[in-house]
Design a protein around this motif. Structure first.
Motif, PDB file in Angstrom:
ATOM      1  N   GLU A  82      40.379  54.954 -28.577  1.00  0.00           N
ATOM      2  CA  GLU A  82      40.677  55.434 -27.222  1.00  0.00           C
ATOM      3  C   GLU A  82      40.139  54.480 -26.164  1.00  0.00           C
ATOM      4  O   GLU A  82      40.817  54.195 -25.178  1.00  0.00           O
ATOM      5  N   ALA A  83      38.917  53.970 -26.397  1.00  0.00           N
ATOM      6  CA  ALA A  83      38.354  53.030 -25.429  1.00  0.00           C
ATOM      7  C   ALA A  83      39.242  51.796 -25.337  1.00  0.00           C
ATOM      8  O   ALA A  83      39.565  51.316 -24.247  1.00  0.00           O
ATOM      9  N   ALA A  84      39.686  51.291 -26.487  1.00  0.00           N
ATOM     10  CA  ALA A  84      40.553  50.111 -26.497  1.00  0.00           C
ATOM     11  C   ALA A  84      41.853  50.409 -25.755  1.00  0.00           C
ATOM     12  O   ALA A  84      42.359  49.587 -24.991  1.00  0.00           O
ATOM     13  N   LYS A  85      42.378  51.616 -25.959  1.00  0.00           N
ATOM     14  CA  LYS A  85      43.634  51.982 -25.311  1.00  0.00           C
ATOM     15  C   LYS A  85      43.481  52.041 -23.791  1.00  0.00           C
ATOM     16  O   LYS A  85      44.323  51.537 -23.056  1.00  0.00           O
ATOM     17  N   THR A  86      42.381  52.654 -23.335  1.00  0.00           N
ATOM     18  CA  THR A  86      42.210  52.756 -21.883  1.00  0.00           C
ATOM     19  C   THR A  86      41.949  51.380 -21.264  1.00  0.00           C
ATOM     20  O   THR A  86      42.104  51.214 -20.061  1.00  0.00           O
ATOM     21  N   LEU A  87      41.561  50.413 -22.088  1.00  0.00           N
ATOM     22  CA  LEU A  87      41.377  49.054 -21.570  1.00  0.00           C
ATOM     23  C   LEU A  87      42.667  48.245 -21.694  1.00  0.00           C
ATOM     24  O   LEU A  87      42.671  47.039 -21.455  1.00  0.00           O
ATOM     25  N   GLY A  88      43.733  48.910 -22.104  1.00  0.00           N
ATOM     26  CA  GLY A  88      45.039  48.256 -22.117  1.00  0.00           C
ATOM     27  C   GLY A  88      45.317  47.419 -23.353  1.00  0.00           C
ATOM     28  O   GLY A  88      46.281  46.659 -23.380  1.00  0.00           O
ATOM     29  N   MET A  89      44.493  47.546 -24.388  1.00  0.00           N
ATOM     30  CA  MET A  89      44.716  46.726 -25.580  1.00  0.00           C
ATOM     31  C   MET A  89      45.852  47.313 -26.409  1.00  0.00           C
ATOM     32  O   MET A  89      45.964  48.526 -26.548  1.00  0.00           O
ATOM     33  N   GLN A  92      36.665  54.743 -30.435  1.00  0.00           N
ATOM     34  CA  GLN A  92      36.834  53.291 -30.374  1.00  0.00           C
ATOM     35  C   GLN A  92      38.305  52.938 -30.082  1.00  0.00           C
ATOM     36  O   GLN A  92      38.587  52.037 -29.298  1.00  0.00           O
TER      37      GLN A  92
END
Lengths: 216, 251
Positions: free
Chosen positions: A119-126, A117
Protein backbone atom coordinates in the motif's frame (compact mmCIF):
# COMPACT_ATOMS: atom_id res chain seq x y z
CA UNK A 1 47.88 -42.05 3.66
CA UNK A 2 49.53 -42.85 0.36
CA UNK A 3 46.39 -44.71 -0.61
CA UNK A 4 44.21 -41.68 0.17
CA UNK A 5 46.43 -39.43 -1.90
CA UNK A 6 46.33 -41.92 -4.75
CA UNK A 7 42.50 -41.90 -4.95
CA UNK A 8 42.02 -38.14 -4.59
CA UNK A 9 42.45 -37.27 -8.29
CA UNK A 10 39.70 -39.69 -9.28
CA UNK A 11 37.43 -38.47 -6.54
CA UNK A 12 37.99 -34.89 -7.59
CA UNK A 13 36.96 -35.87 -11.10
CA UNK A 14 33.75 -37.25 -9.66
CA UNK A 15 33.25 -34.09 -7.65
CA UNK A 16 33.39 -32.04 -10.85
CA UNK A 17 30.30 -33.85 -12.15
CA UNK A 18 28.58 -33.38 -8.80
CA UNK A 19 29.34 -29.65 -8.73
CA UNK A 20 28.35 -29.18 -12.35
CA UNK A 21 24.91 -30.63 -11.64
CA UNK A 22 24.67 -28.62 -8.42
CA UNK A 23 25.43 -25.24 -9.99
CA UNK A 24 23.35 -25.71 -13.11
CA UNK A 25 20.39 -26.80 -10.97
CA UNK A 26 20.70 -23.81 -8.64
CA UNK A 27 21.06 -21.32 -11.48
CA UNK A 28 17.97 -22.64 -13.27
CA UNK A 29 15.75 -23.79 -10.38
CA UNK A 30 15.78 -20.51 -8.42
CA UNK A 31 14.45 -18.36 -11.30
CA UNK A 32 11.95 -21.12 -12.11
CA UNK A 33 10.85 -21.11 -8.47
CA UNK A 34 10.39 -17.33 -8.47
CA UNK A 35 8.40 -17.50 -11.69
CA UNK A 36 6.18 -20.29 -10.34
CA UNK A 37 5.69 -18.43 -7.06
CA UNK A 38 4.37 -15.38 -8.93
CA UNK A 39 1.97 -17.68 -10.80
CA UNK A 40 0.96 -19.25 -7.50
CA UNK A 41 -0.12 -15.87 -6.08
CA UNK A 42 -1.49 -14.41 -9.33
CA UNK A 43 -5.12 -13.45 -9.74
CA UNK A 44 -5.73 -16.04 -12.48
CA UNK A 45 -7.28 -19.03 -10.80
CA UNK A 46 -6.39 -21.45 -13.60
CA UNK A 47 -2.72 -20.47 -13.44
CA UNK A 48 -2.73 -20.82 -9.65
CA UNK A 49 -4.33 -24.26 -9.85
CA UNK A 50 -1.98 -25.53 -12.55
CA UNK A 51 1.07 -24.50 -10.56
CA UNK A 52 -0.41 -25.93 -7.36
CA UNK A 53 -0.91 -29.27 -9.14
CA UNK A 54 2.63 -29.13 -10.50
CA UNK A 55 4.04 -28.51 -7.04
CA UNK A 56 1.89 -31.28 -5.59
CA UNK A 57 3.16 -33.86 -8.08
CA UNK A 58 6.82 -32.86 -7.93
CA UNK A 59 6.90 -32.70 -4.15
CA UNK A 60 4.74 -35.74 -3.68
CA UNK A 61 6.87 -38.22 -5.65
CA UNK A 62 10.47 -39.24 -5.04
CA UNK A 63 13.18 -37.36 -6.87
CA UNK A 64 14.70 -40.73 -7.72
CA UNK A 65 11.50 -41.75 -9.50
CA UNK A 66 11.43 -38.46 -11.41
CA UNK A 67 15.03 -38.96 -12.42
CA UNK A 68 14.34 -42.47 -13.72
CA UNK A 69 11.21 -41.27 -15.47
CA UNK A 70 12.94 -38.45 -17.33
CA UNK A 71 15.81 -40.68 -18.42
CA UNK A 72 14.05 -43.96 -19.17
CA UNK A 73 10.37 -42.96 -19.43
CA UNK A 74 10.39 -39.80 -21.51
CA UNK A 75 11.40 -41.52 -24.78
CA UNK A 76 8.20 -43.58 -24.65
CA UNK A 77 5.82 -40.66 -24.40
CA UNK A 78 4.06 -39.97 -27.71
CA UNK A 79 4.75 -36.71 -29.56
CA UNK A 80 7.11 -35.08 -27.02
CA UNK A 81 9.01 -38.31 -26.49
CA UNK A 82 12.68 -37.42 -26.57
CA UNK A 83 15.72 -39.31 -25.52
CA UNK A 84 18.04 -37.23 -23.36
CA UNK A 85 21.63 -38.02 -22.51
CA UNK A 86 22.25 -38.81 -18.89
CA UNK A 87 23.49 -35.38 -17.83
CA UNK A 88 20.72 -33.29 -19.48
CA UNK A 89 18.18 -35.77 -18.13
CA UNK A 90 19.56 -35.31 -14.64
CA UNK A 91 19.53 -31.51 -14.98
CA UNK A 92 15.92 -31.54 -16.21
CA UNK A 93 14.70 -33.73 -13.36
CA UNK A 94 16.59 -31.75 -10.72
CA UNK A 95 15.48 -28.34 -12.02
CA UNK A 96 11.82 -29.39 -12.22
CA UNK A 97 11.94 -30.88 -8.74
CA UNK A 98 13.85 -28.10 -7.02
CA UNK A 99 11.82 -25.47 -8.86
CA UNK A 100 8.75 -26.81 -7.07
CA UNK A 101 10.40 -26.56 -3.66
CA UNK A 102 11.78 -23.07 -4.35
CA UNK A 103 8.32 -22.02 -5.56
CA UNK A 104 6.86 -22.83 -2.16
CA UNK A 105 9.68 -21.07 -0.34
CA UNK A 106 9.26 -17.89 -2.43
CA UNK A 107 5.49 -18.00 -2.08
CA UNK A 108 5.80 -18.15 1.70
CA UNK A 109 8.26 -15.25 1.55
CA UNK A 110 5.98 -13.14 -0.64
CA UNK A 111 3.00 -13.77 1.59
CA UNK A 112 5.00 -12.85 4.69
CA UNK A 113 5.39 -9.24 3.53
CA UNK A 114 2.85 -7.02 5.30
CA UNK A 115 0.13 -5.57 3.08
CA UNK A 116 1.15 -2.10 4.24
CA UNK A 117 4.35 -2.35 2.21
CA UNK A 118 2.36 -2.82 -1.00
CA UNK A 119 0.00 0.00 0.00
CA UNK A 120 2.82 2.40 0.83
CA UNK A 121 4.42 1.69 -2.55
CA UNK A 122 1.07 2.23 -4.27
CA UNK A 123 0.43 5.57 -2.60
CA UNK A 124 3.91 6.63 -3.73
CA UNK A 125 2.88 5.91 -7.31
CA UNK A 126 5.04 2.82 -7.84
CA UNK A 127 3.82 0.31 -10.41
CA UNK A 128 3.76 -3.47 -9.90
CA UNK A 129 7.22 -4.09 -11.33
CA UNK A 130 8.82 -1.27 -9.34
CA UNK A 131 7.08 -2.37 -6.16
CA UNK A 132 8.26 -5.95 -6.58
CA UNK A 133 11.80 -5.17 -7.60
CA UNK A 134 12.61 -2.34 -5.24
CA UNK A 135 10.38 -2.91 -2.21
CA UNK A 136 9.07 -6.46 -1.92
CA UNK A 137 11.75 -8.79 -3.29
CA UNK A 138 14.63 -7.39 -1.22
CA UNK A 139 12.55 -8.11 1.87
CA UNK A 140 11.51 -11.52 0.56
CA UNK A 141 15.15 -12.52 0.03
CA UNK A 142 15.92 -11.84 3.65
CA UNK A 143 12.99 -13.93 4.85
CA UNK A 144 13.69 -16.92 2.62
CA UNK A 145 17.43 -17.12 3.19
CA UNK A 146 17.28 -19.81 5.91
CA UNK A 147 14.96 -22.17 3.98
CA UNK A 148 16.89 -21.58 0.74
CA UNK A 149 20.09 -22.42 2.58
CA UNK A 150 18.45 -25.62 3.75
CA UNK A 151 17.36 -26.62 0.25
CA UNK A 152 20.75 -25.81 -1.21
CA UNK A 153 22.57 -28.04 1.24
CA UNK A 154 20.04 -30.80 0.58
CA UNK A 155 20.75 -30.41 -3.13
CA UNK A 156 24.47 -31.06 -2.64
CA UNK A 157 23.63 -34.43 -1.16
CA UNK A 158 20.76 -35.16 -3.56
CA UNK A 159 23.15 -34.92 -6.51
CA UNK A 160 24.35 -38.37 -5.45
CA UNK A 161 21.07 -39.77 -6.84
CA UNK A 162 22.47 -39.53 -10.39
CA UNK A 163 24.37 -42.62 -9.37
CA UNK A 164 21.38 -44.57 -10.76
CA UNK A 165 21.98 -43.16 -14.25
CA UNK A 166 25.48 -44.64 -14.19
CA UNK A 167 27.12 -41.22 -14.17
CA UNK A 168 30.49 -40.99 -12.53
CA UNK A 169 29.71 -38.46 -9.85
CA UNK A 170 31.45 -38.39 -6.48
CA UNK A 171 29.36 -41.19 -4.98
CA UNK A 172 29.66 -43.63 -7.89
CA UNK A 173 33.38 -42.98 -8.22
CA UNK A 174 33.68 -43.76 -4.53
CA UNK A 175 31.79 -47.01 -4.80
CA UNK A 176 33.88 -48.08 -7.79
CA UNK A 177 37.03 -47.49 -5.79
CA UNK A 178 35.69 -49.41 -2.80
CA UNK A 179 34.84 -52.40 -4.98
CA UNK A 180 38.08 -52.28 -6.93
CA UNK A 181 40.41 -51.98 -3.94
CA UNK A 182 38.44 -53.79 -1.23
CA UNK A 183 39.04 -50.78 1.01
CA UNK A 184 36.38 -48.66 2.71
CA UNK A 185 38.63 -45.60 2.96
CA UNK A 186 37.03 -43.93 -0.12
CA UNK A 187 33.72 -43.76 1.79
CA UNK A 188 35.42 -41.71 4.49
CA UNK A 189 37.06 -39.46 1.93
CA UNK A 190 33.71 -38.97 0.13
CA UNK A 191 32.06 -38.00 3.41
CA UNK A 192 34.76 -35.39 3.95
CA UNK A 193 34.22 -34.07 0.41
CA UNK A 194 30.47 -33.65 0.99
CA UNK A 195 31.09 -32.04 4.37
CA UNK A 196 33.50 -29.54 2.85
CA UNK A 197 30.94 -28.55 0.21
CA UNK A 198 28.25 -28.13 2.87
CA UNK A 199 30.63 -26.14 5.03
CA UNK A 200 31.39 -23.69 2.23
CA UNK A 201 27.68 -23.23 1.57
CA UNK A 202 26.86 -22.77 5.25
CA UNK A 203 29.60 -20.18 5.53
CA UNK A 204 28.32 -18.33 2.46
CA UNK A 205 24.73 -18.29 3.66
CA UNK A 206 25.77 -17.11 7.12
CA UNK A 207 27.57 -14.20 5.48
CA UNK A 208 24.46 -13.38 3.45
CA UNK A 209 22.24 -13.54 6.52
CA UNK A 210 24.55 -11.13 8.33
CA UNK A 211 24.44 -8.80 5.35
CA UNK A 212 20.65 -8.79 5.35
CA UNK A 213 20.50 -8.37 9.15
CA UNK A 214 21.89 -4.85 8.91
CA UNK A 215 18.44 -3.27 8.82
CA UNK A 216 16.97 -5.12 11.83
CA UNK B 1 -10.32 26.15 -4.66
CA UNK B 2 -11.98 22.75 -4.27
CA UNK B 3 -9.44 20.00 -3.65
CA UNK B 4 -11.60 16.97 -2.95
CA UNK B 5 -15.21 16.39 -3.82
CA UNK B 6 -16.80 13.08 -2.87
CA UNK B 7 -20.43 12.38 -3.74
CA UNK B 8 -22.64 9.49 -2.59
CA UNK B 9 -19.71 7.21 -1.87
CA UNK B 10 -20.77 3.64 -1.24
CA UNK B 11 -18.46 0.81 -0.28
CA UNK B 12 -19.28 -2.81 0.47
CA UNK B 13 -17.07 -5.61 1.72
CA UNK B 14 -18.98 -8.64 0.43
CA UNK B 15 -22.37 -8.13 2.07
CA UNK B 16 -21.22 -5.65 4.67
CA UNK B 17 -22.08 -2.08 3.70
CA UNK B 18 -19.35 -0.01 5.34
CA UNK B 19 -20.06 3.29 3.58
CA UNK B 20 -23.69 3.88 2.74
CA UNK B 21 -23.67 7.33 1.20
CA UNK B 22 -20.91 9.76 2.00
CA UNK B 23 -20.73 13.33 0.70
CA UNK B 24 -17.79 15.51 1.51
CA UNK B 25 -15.81 18.42 0.13
CA UNK B 26 -12.42 19.73 1.06
CA UNK B 27 -11.19 23.16 -0.02
CA UNK B 28 -7.61 24.22 -0.44
CA UNK B 29 -5.85 24.75 2.87
CA UNK B 30 -8.60 23.11 4.89
CA UNK B 31 -7.77 20.64 7.64
CA UNK B 32 -10.58 18.14 7.89
CA UNK B 33 -10.70 15.83 10.89
CA UNK B 34 -12.82 12.70 10.63
CA UNK B 35 -13.84 11.34 14.01
CA UNK B 36 -16.16 8.58 15.08
CA UNK B 37 -16.38 5.12 16.62
CA UNK B 38 -14.21 2.25 15.40
CA UNK B 39 -15.79 0.32 12.56
CA UNK B 40 -17.73 3.39 11.47
CA UNK B 41 -16.02 3.55 8.08
CA UNK B 42 -13.56 6.41 8.68
CA UNK B 43 -10.43 4.65 7.49
CA UNK B 44 -12.25 2.93 4.67
CA UNK B 45 -13.48 6.26 3.40
CA UNK B 46 -10.00 7.76 3.50
CA UNK B 47 -8.64 4.74 1.64
CA UNK B 48 -11.30 5.14 -1.03
CA UNK B 49 -10.05 8.67 -1.73
CA UNK B 50 -6.69 7.44 -2.97
CA UNK B 51 -7.88 4.18 -4.47
CA UNK B 52 -6.47 1.83 -1.86
CA UNK B 53 -10.06 0.62 -1.80
CA UNK B 54 -12.28 0.70 -4.85
CA UNK B 55 -15.78 2.06 -4.35
CA UNK B 56 -19.08 0.44 -5.27
CA UNK B 57 -20.84 3.67 -6.11
CA UNK B 58 -20.38 7.44 -6.15
CA UNK B 59 -18.03 10.04 -7.59
CA UNK B 60 -14.68 11.35 -6.45
CA UNK B 61 -13.15 14.47 -7.97
CA UNK B 62 -9.62 15.42 -6.98
CA UNK B 63 -8.41 18.90 -7.87
CA UNK B 64 -11.02 19.16 -10.64
CA UNK B 65 -10.12 15.82 -12.19
CA UNK B 66 -12.53 12.92 -11.97
CA UNK B 67 -10.92 9.95 -10.27
CA UNK B 68 -14.00 7.78 -10.42
CA UNK B 69 -17.61 8.24 -11.40
CA UNK B 70 -20.82 6.24 -11.47
CA UNK B 71 -23.37 6.42 -14.30
CA UNK B 72 -27.19 6.21 -13.99
CA UNK B 73 -27.06 2.42 -14.27
CA UNK B 74 -24.75 2.18 -11.29
CA UNK B 75 -21.63 1.27 -13.27
CA UNK B 76 -18.51 2.50 -11.49
CA UNK B 77 -15.77 3.71 -13.81
CA UNK B 78 -12.27 4.69 -12.74
CA UNK B 79 -10.44 7.19 -14.94
CA UNK B 80 -7.62 5.80 -17.07
CA UNK B 81 -5.17 7.99 -15.20
CA UNK B 82 -6.73 7.28 -11.81
CA UNK B 83 -3.48 5.95 -10.35
CA UNK B 84 -1.72 9.14 -11.28
CA UNK B 85 -4.48 11.27 -9.77
CA UNK B 86 -4.49 9.15 -6.61
CA UNK B 87 -0.81 9.55 -5.95
CA UNK B 88 -1.07 13.33 -5.89
CA UNK B 89 -2.25 12.71 -2.36
CA UNK B 90 0.34 11.79 0.22
CA UNK B 91 -0.69 9.10 2.67
CA UNK B 92 0.42 8.49 6.24
CA UNK B 93 -0.55 5.13 7.75
CA UNK B 94 -1.23 3.99 11.27
CA UNK B 95 1.57 1.43 10.99
CA UNK B 96 4.03 3.88 9.31
CA UNK B 97 4.85 1.36 6.54
CA UNK B 98 8.36 2.62 6.03
CA UNK B 99 10.54 0.41 3.83
CA UNK B 100 12.69 -1.44 6.39
CA UNK B 101 15.52 -2.29 3.99
CA UNK B 102 16.20 1.34 3.11
CA UNK B 103 17.72 4.05 5.22
CA UNK B 104 15.63 7.04 6.23
CA UNK B 105 17.05 9.13 3.39
CA UNK B 106 16.53 6.31 0.87
CA UNK B 107 12.92 6.00 2.01
CA UNK B 108 12.36 9.65 1.20
CA UNK B 109 14.19 9.60 -2.12
CA UNK B 110 12.84 6.33 -3.51
CA UNK B 111 9.64 7.49 -5.19
CA UNK B 112 10.70 11.03 -6.24
CA UNK B 113 13.73 9.55 -8.02
CA UNK B 114 12.26 6.33 -9.40
CA UNK B 115 8.64 7.30 -9.99
CA UNK B 116 8.78 11.03 -10.65
CA UNK B 117 12.22 10.67 -12.27
CA UNK B 118 13.49 13.81 -10.60
CA UNK B 119 17.16 14.66 -10.32
CA UNK B 120 18.62 12.65 -7.40
CA UNK B 121 20.89 15.46 -6.21
CA UNK B 122 17.99 17.90 -6.02
CA UNK B 123 15.72 15.35 -4.39
CA UNK B 124 18.38 14.68 -1.78
CA UNK B 125 18.56 18.37 -0.93
CA UNK B 126 14.78 18.55 -0.55
CA UNK B 127 14.70 15.31 1.44
CA UNK B 128 17.29 16.64 3.85
CA UNK B 129 15.37 19.87 4.23
CA UNK B 130 12.23 17.89 5.04
CA UNK B 131 14.09 15.76 7.58
CA UNK B 132 15.39 18.94 9.15
CA UNK B 133 11.82 20.18 9.35
CA UNK B 134 10.59 17.07 11.16
CA UNK B 135 13.69 17.18 13.36
CA UNK B 136 15.31 13.98 12.16
CA UNK B 137 18.17 15.05 9.92
CA UNK B 138 20.63 13.30 12.24
CA UNK B 139 18.82 9.99 11.53
CA UNK B 140 19.16 10.19 7.76
CA UNK B 141 21.43 7.15 7.48
CA UNK B 142 19.61 5.00 10.05
CA UNK B 143 17.36 2.10 9.18
CA UNK B 144 13.70 2.72 10.18
CA UNK B 145 13.41 -0.21 12.60
CA UNK B 146 16.10 1.39 14.76
CA UNK B 147 13.89 4.44 15.32
CA UNK B 148 11.11 4.97 17.84
CA UNK B 149 7.52 4.83 16.63
CA UNK B 150 7.16 8.60 16.76
CA UNK B 151 10.35 9.07 14.76
CA UNK B 152 9.22 6.50 12.21
CA UNK B 153 5.93 8.29 11.79
CA UNK B 154 7.66 11.63 11.27
CA UNK B 155 9.88 10.00 8.64
CA UNK B 156 6.72 8.63 7.01
CA UNK B 157 5.26 12.15 6.90
CA UNK B 158 8.47 13.48 5.37
CA UNK B 159 8.46 10.64 2.84
CA UNK B 160 4.95 11.54 1.73
CA UNK B 161 5.84 15.25 1.54
CA UNK B 162 8.89 14.52 -0.58
CA UNK B 163 6.48 13.66 -3.42
CA UNK B 164 5.23 17.28 -3.28
CA UNK B 165 1.60 16.27 -2.78
CA UNK B 166 -1.31 18.74 -3.00
CA UNK B 167 -3.19 16.94 -0.28
CA UNK B 168 -2.13 14.86 2.70
CA UNK B 169 -4.22 11.99 4.04
CA UNK B 170 -3.60 10.70 7.56
CA UNK B 171 -5.06 7.37 8.64
CA UNK B 172 -4.99 7.33 12.45
CA UNK B 173 -1.37 8.50 12.46
CA UNK B 174 -0.94 8.34 16.23
CA UNK B 175 -3.04 5.30 17.11
CA UNK B 176 -0.11 2.90 17.41
CA UNK B 177 2.04 5.31 19.42
CA UNK B 178 2.23 5.62 23.16
CA UNK B 179 1.04 8.96 24.57
CA UNK B 180 4.55 10.29 24.99
CA UNK B 181 5.34 9.90 21.29
CA UNK B 182 1.96 11.08 20.08
CA UNK B 183 2.81 14.69 20.85
CA UNK B 184 5.81 14.91 18.53
CA UNK B 185 3.80 13.55 15.60
CA UNK B 186 0.89 15.90 16.27
CA UNK B 187 3.31 18.80 16.43
CA UNK B 188 4.66 17.89 13.00
CA UNK B 189 1.12 17.76 11.65
CA UNK B 190 0.29 21.06 13.29
CA UNK B 191 3.27 22.67 11.55
CA UNK B 192 2.06 21.25 8.28
CA UNK B 193 -1.38 22.75 8.84
CA UNK B 194 0.21 26.11 9.57
CA UNK B 195 1.96 25.86 6.19
CA UNK B 196 -1.56 25.65 4.68
CA UNK B 197 -1.32 22.06 3.52
CA UNK B 198 -4.71 20.60 2.66
CA UNK B 199 -5.20 17.73 5.07
CA UNK B 200 -7.73 15.00 5.80
CA UNK B 201 -7.05 13.34 9.13
CA UNK B 202 -8.80 10.30 10.55
CA UNK B 203 -8.08 10.55 14.23
CA UNK B 204 -9.01 9.70 17.77
CA UNK B 205 -7.08 12.74 19.05
CA UNK B 206 -9.93 15.05 19.95
CA UNK B 207 -7.53 17.75 21.11
CA UNK B 208 -5.97 17.85 17.67
CA UNK B 209 -9.36 17.85 15.93
CA UNK B 210 -10.56 20.67 18.14
CA UNK B 211 -7.50 22.90 17.86
CA UNK B 212 -6.11 22.30 14.38
CA UNK B 213 -9.02 21.22 12.21
CA UNK B 214 -11.02 23.76 10.25
CA UNK B 215 -13.81 21.24 9.80
CA UNK B 216 -14.83 18.18 11.77
CA UNK B 217 -16.83 15.27 10.36
CA UNK B 218 -18.46 12.74 12.63
CA UNK B 219 -18.85 9.44 10.87
CA UNK B 220 -20.78 6.46 12.22
CA UNK B 221 -22.70 3.53 10.75
CA UNK B 222 -21.63 4.36 7.22
CA UNK B 223 -22.89 7.95 7.19
CA UNK B 224 -21.56 11.38 8.06
CA UNK B 225 -23.86 12.07 10.97
CA UNK B 226 -22.79 15.62 11.60
CA UNK B 227 -20.22 18.10 10.35
CA UNK B 228 -19.16 21.62 11.09
CA UNK B 229 -16.49 23.74 12.68
CA UNK B 230 -14.81 22.29 15.78
CA UNK B 231 -16.78 24.74 17.92
CA UNK B 232 -20.08 23.51 16.48
CA UNK B 233 -19.27 19.81 16.64
CA UNK B 234 -17.65 19.77 20.06
CA UNK B 235 -19.43 22.72 21.65
CA UNK B 236 -22.96 22.24 20.43
CA UNK B 237 -23.51 18.73 19.07
CA UNK B 238 -27.01 18.11 17.68
CA UNK B 239 -26.89 14.50 16.55
CA UNK B 240 -27.75 11.99 19.31
CA UNK B 241 -25.10 9.55 18.13
CA UNK B 242 -22.46 12.27 18.30
CA UNK B 243 -23.59 13.35 21.75
CA UNK B 244 -23.22 9.85 23.17
CA UNK B 245 -19.88 9.41 21.36
CA UNK B 246 -18.48 12.61 22.85
CA UNK B 247 -19.82 11.70 26.27
CA UNK B 248 -18.18 8.29 26.17
CA UNK B 249 -14.74 9.54 25.09
CA UNK B 250 -14.67 12.41 27.53
CA UNK B 251 -15.22 10.07 30.46
Amino acid sequence: MDYIISIIPQMLMGTVDTLRLFFITIVLAIPLGILLAFCRVSSFKLLRDVVAAYVYVLRGTPLMLQLLFVYFGLPFIPVIGIRLDDFPAAVLAFVLNYGAYFCEIFRAGLQAIPRGQFEAAKTLGMNYAQTMKRIILPQVFKIILPPVSNETITLVKDTSLIYVLAMNDLLRTTRNLVQRDFNIMPFVVAAVFYLVMSMILTYGFNKLEKHFARWD
Amino acid sequence: MRKIEAKSICKKFDDLEVLKSIDMTVDEGEVVAIIGPSGGGKSTFLRCLNKLETINGGTIIIDGETLVSTDENGNVRYADNSSRIACRMGMVFQQFNLFPHMTVLENLMEAPVHVQKRNPAEVQKEAEALLEKVGLLDKRDQYPLRLSGGQQQRVAIARALCMKPDIMLFDEPTSSLDPELTGEVLKTMRNLAEDHMTMVVVTHEMGFAREVATKVLFMADGYIQEQGTPEEVFGNPKNERLKSFLKSILK
